[in-house]
Design an enzyme around this catalytic site. Structure first.
Site: not given
Length: 196
Positions: A25, A55, A47
């Site tokens: 990522y 995250w 988000e």
């Protein structure tokens, strides 16, 4: 006979070395300028889902999110009713938070309203950085702000259009992820690649 030692590239301090999904990522997606409406919509939802969590948690649930939310198709999500909400709140693959699920549905409706008015989400969002990625030059993680005047303006504008879970900090994380800003630290190999 010469042997060249393979040294790992230098990455941003937040990219955990032991998590291959997170590393790919960081290396392939984070900070890459994105102008695809569907992907921008997906990232806005993810988000928002991350608020108060790590995250890594969301990244590892991403495939489950795609499955649960009809691959982030705003047309389908906008039509979700009580049965869909109940289905989502019972899905262990995603963050089962009623407010965040409601926000995803509200955001799909706001997205469609924006489209009906002849606007694309990409044009709307990129306008906050005058259509060009901001090239930042942070030397270390501690230099990177949690929000900026641009993310504050974006947050306000999105809220006025009916989007939820789009505070200034969420908006800035979104801007970083989708390449509206290049916030790779200057020692990270991706900083120079994305600055070109």
């Amino acid at each position: 006979m010469s042997t060249t030692a393979h040294t790992a590239p230098i990455r941003c301090g937040w990219a955990p070395a032991g998590d291959p999904l997170y590393l790919s990522y960081h290396d392939e997606e984070w900070g890459v300028p994105c102008r695809d409406d569907r992907h921008l919509f997906e990232m806005l939802i993810l988000e928002g889902a991350q608020a108060g969590l790590s995250w890594a948690t969301i990244l590892h649930k991403r495939q489950a999110y795609r499955r649960a939310f009809d691959n982030f198709d705003p047309e389908l999500i906008a039509r979700y009713g009580e049965a869909d909400t109940a289905r989502l709140l019972a899905d262990p693959g995603i963050v089962r938070n009623r407010l965040k699920v409601a926000a995803a549905i509200a955001n799909a409706r706001a997205y469609l309203e924006l489209a009906e008015q002849g606007g694309s989400l990409a044009d709307f969002l990129w306008d906050f950085v005058d259509g060009q990625p901001r090239q930042n030059h942070w030397r270390q993680l501690s230099d990177v702000p949690a929000s900026t005047p641009e993310s504050e303006r974006m947050s306000k504008a999105l809220k006025q259009r009916g989007f939820k879970f789009v505070g200034p900090t969420i908006c800035y994380a979104f801007m970083q992820a989708t390449g509206l800003v290049n916030d790779h630290t200057t020692d990270c190999f991706r900083h120079a690649e994305l600055a070109d």
